[in-house]
Design an enzyme around this catalytic site. Structure first.
Site, PDB file in Angstrom:
ATOM      1  N   ARG A 287      -2.002  -6.176  -8.421  1.00  0.00           N
ATOM      2  CA  ARG A 287      -0.983  -7.026  -8.021  1.00  0.00           C
ATOM      3  C   ARG A 287      -0.911  -8.451  -9.283  1.00  0.00           C
ATOM      4  O   ARG A 287      -0.125  -8.090 -10.170  1.00  0.00           O
ATOM      5  CB  ARG A 287      -1.180  -7.833  -6.776  1.00  0.00           C
ATOM      6  CG  ARG A 287      -0.822  -6.958  -5.618  1.00  0.00           C
ATOM      7  CD  ARG A 287      -1.443  -7.446  -4.355  1.00  0.00           C
ATOM      8  NE  ARG A 287      -2.973  -7.040  -4.452  1.00  0.00           N
ATOM      9  CZ  ARG A 287      -3.750  -7.141  -3.353  1.00  0.00           C
ATOM     10  NH1 ARG A 287      -3.076  -7.528  -2.132  1.00  0.00           N
ATOM     11  NH2 ARG A 287      -4.847  -7.025  -3.597  1.00  0.00           N
TER      12      ARG A 287
ATOM     13  N   HIS B  12       0.838  -1.199  -0.025  1.00  0.00           N
ATOM     14  CA  HIS B  12      -0.077  -0.055  -0.099  1.00  0.00           C
ATOM     15  C   HIS B  12       0.995   1.103   0.007  1.00  0.00           C
ATOM     16  O   HIS B  12       0.589   2.197  -0.825  1.00  0.00           O
ATOM     17  CB  HIS B  12      -0.666  -0.123   1.050  1.00  0.00           C
ATOM     18  CG  HIS B  12      -1.820  -1.204   1.351  1.00  0.00           C
ATOM     19  ND1 HIS B  12      -2.101  -1.609   2.425  1.00  0.00           N
ATOM     20  CD2 HIS B  12      -2.981  -1.349   0.670  1.00  0.00           C
ATOM     21  CE1 HIS B  12      -3.210  -2.599   2.102  1.00  0.00           C
ATOM     22  NE2 HIS B  12      -3.580  -2.414   0.943  1.00  0.00           N
TER      23      HIS B  12
ATOM     24  N   SER C 177      -3.198  -7.682   2.863  1.00  0.00           N
ATOM     25  CA  SER C 177      -3.355  -7.464   4.249  1.00  0.00           C
ATOM     26  C   SER C 177      -3.740  -8.815   4.974  1.00  0.00           C
ATOM     27  O   SER C 177      -3.447  -9.122   5.888  1.00  0.00           O
ATOM     28  CB  SER C 177      -4.407  -6.212   4.357  1.00  0.00           C
ATOM     29  OG  SER C 177      -4.101  -5.214   4.152  1.00  0.00           O
TER      30      SER C 177
ATOM     31  N   LYS D 226     -17.764  -6.606   6.668  1.00  0.00           N
ATOM     32  CA  LYS D 226     -16.459  -7.128   6.731  1.00  0.00           C
ATOM     33  C   LYS D 226     -16.155  -6.853   8.465  1.00  0.00           C
ATOM     34  O   LYS D 226     -16.331  -5.960   8.979  1.00  0.00           O
ATOM     35  CB  LYS D 226     -15.327  -6.436   6.063  1.00  0.00           C
ATOM     36  CG  LYS D 226     -15.197  -7.175   4.669  1.00  0.00           C
ATOM     37  CD  LYS D 226     -13.703  -6.796   4.159  1.00  0.00           C
ATOM     38  CE  LYS D 226     -13.898  -7.082   2.488  1.00  0.00           C
ATOM     39  NZ  LYS D 226     -12.392  -6.335   2.058  1.00  0.00           N
TER      40      LYS D 226
HETATM   41  P1  ADP Z   1      -5.992  -5.988   0.378  1.00  0.00           P
HETATM   42  O1  ADP Z   1      -6.157  -6.428  -0.869  1.00  0.00           O
HETATM   43  O2  ADP Z   1      -4.510  -6.207   1.054  1.00  0.00           O
HETATM   44  O3  ADP Z   1      -6.813  -6.377   1.462  1.00  0.00           O
HETATM   45  P2  ADP Z   1      -7.005  -3.456   0.379  1.00  0.00           P
HETATM   46  O4  ADP Z   1      -8.550  -3.541   0.128  1.00  0.00           O
HETATM   47  O5  ADP Z   1      -6.717  -2.555   1.399  1.00  0.00           O
HETATM   48  O6  ADP Z   1      -5.976  -4.278   0.285  1.00  0.00           O
HETATM   49  O7  ADP Z   1      -6.668  -2.733  -1.142  1.00  0.00           O
HETATM   50  C1  ADP Z   1      -6.482  -1.223  -1.415  1.00  0.00           C
HETATM   51  C2  ADP Z   1      -5.695  -1.094  -2.670  1.00  0.00           C
HETATM   52  O8  ADP Z   1      -4.256  -1.355  -2.516  1.00  0.00           O
HETATM   53  C3  ADP Z   1      -6.218  -1.990  -3.930  1.00  0.00           C
HETATM   54  O9  ADP Z   1      -6.180  -1.154  -4.942  1.00  0.00           O
HETATM   55  C4  ADP Z   1      -5.106  -3.119  -4.024  1.00  0.00           C
HETATM   56  O10 ADP Z   1      -5.166  -3.710  -5.188  1.00  0.00           O
HETATM   57  C5  ADP Z   1      -4.059  -2.232  -3.479  1.00  0.00           C
HETATM   58  N1  ADP Z   1      -3.035  -3.136  -2.939  1.00  0.00           N
HETATM   59  C6  ADP Z   1      -2.883  -3.877  -1.926  1.00  0.00           C
HETATM   60  N2  ADP Z   1      -1.899  -4.638  -1.742  1.00  0.00           N
HETATM   61  C7  ADP Z   1      -0.953  -4.216  -2.705  1.00  0.00           C
HETATM   62  C8  ADP Z   1       0.352  -4.635  -3.028  1.00  0.00           C
HETATM   63  N3  ADP Z   1       1.031  -5.452  -2.352  1.00  0.00           N
HETATM   64  N4  ADP Z   1       0.909  -4.108  -4.074  1.00  0.00           N
HETATM   65  C9  ADP Z   1      -0.139  -3.151  -4.702  1.00  0.00           C
HETATM   66  N5  ADP Z   1      -1.081  -2.749  -4.469  1.00  0.00           N
HETATM   67  C10 ADP Z   1      -1.565  -3.341  -3.353  1.00  0.00           C
END
Ligand code: ADP
Length: 159
Positions: A90, A17, A128, A41
């Protein structure tokens, strides 16, 4: 340059992130990191904890502010006067869902553009949920999350 919004659950924020937030902060005039309030959630961290962790890890980025929203992302983007939604990609598995969201958001609000950034290769396997799983099982999260987040994760995992 426009203002951008980086939405997510951030439960908790990871180095993946942070990589996206830092790169967005270099590209856009201002960036709002928007924490989704999702009542369906059951998060590990409360909204206040996620906002506080993001404030801590983004303290070195003067054009980044942290907010939270419920309801439609495009409505919140409009409220913050952001013309761009930034999302991280990703694996291919992210693509289908993100395409659906981006097209739906464009339908709701054609003036707001979604921009995708490819993950840093070292973060491509990072989410996460996997970080929480490792912490719950007593593994090391070093290098996967900022140090301050690692501390909070260890405390939660102990509960
Ligand atoms: P997660 O999928 O890890 O639960 P979130 O819902 O908080 O994460 O995702 C928020 C944004 O951050 C999304 O656009 C997701 O694709 C991006 N994101 C999450 N992890 C990564 C990562 N390791 N590299 C790039 N982008 C990421």
């Amino acid at each position: 340059m426009s203002d951008a919004i980086v939405p997510g659950s951030f439960d908790p924020p990871t180095n993946g992130h942070l990589d996206i937030i830092e790169r967005a902060s270099a590209l856009f005039e201002s960036v709002t990191v928007a924490v989704v309030i999702n009542s369906s959630k059951q998060p590990m961290f409360t909204l206040e904890e996620r906002v506080a962790m993001l404030q801590e890890v983004c303290a070195h980025l003067p054009n980044v502010t942290i907010g939270s929203f419920t309801g439609l992302l495009v409505e919140y983007a409009r409220l913050r006067q952001a013309a761009v939604i930034v999302k991280g990609l990703r694996a291919v598995s992210d693509f289908e869902y993100e395409l659906q969201m981006a097209l739906m958001n464009r339908r709701q609000s054609p003036d707001i553009e979604t921009v995708f950034m490819m993950t840093g290769s070292e973060y491509s396997y990072l989410s996460s949920s996997i970080v929480k799983e490792i912490a719950r099982l007593g593994g090391s999260v070093e290098g996967l999350v900022p140090d301050s987040v690692g501390q909070h994760l260890r405390e939660k995992a102990r509960l």
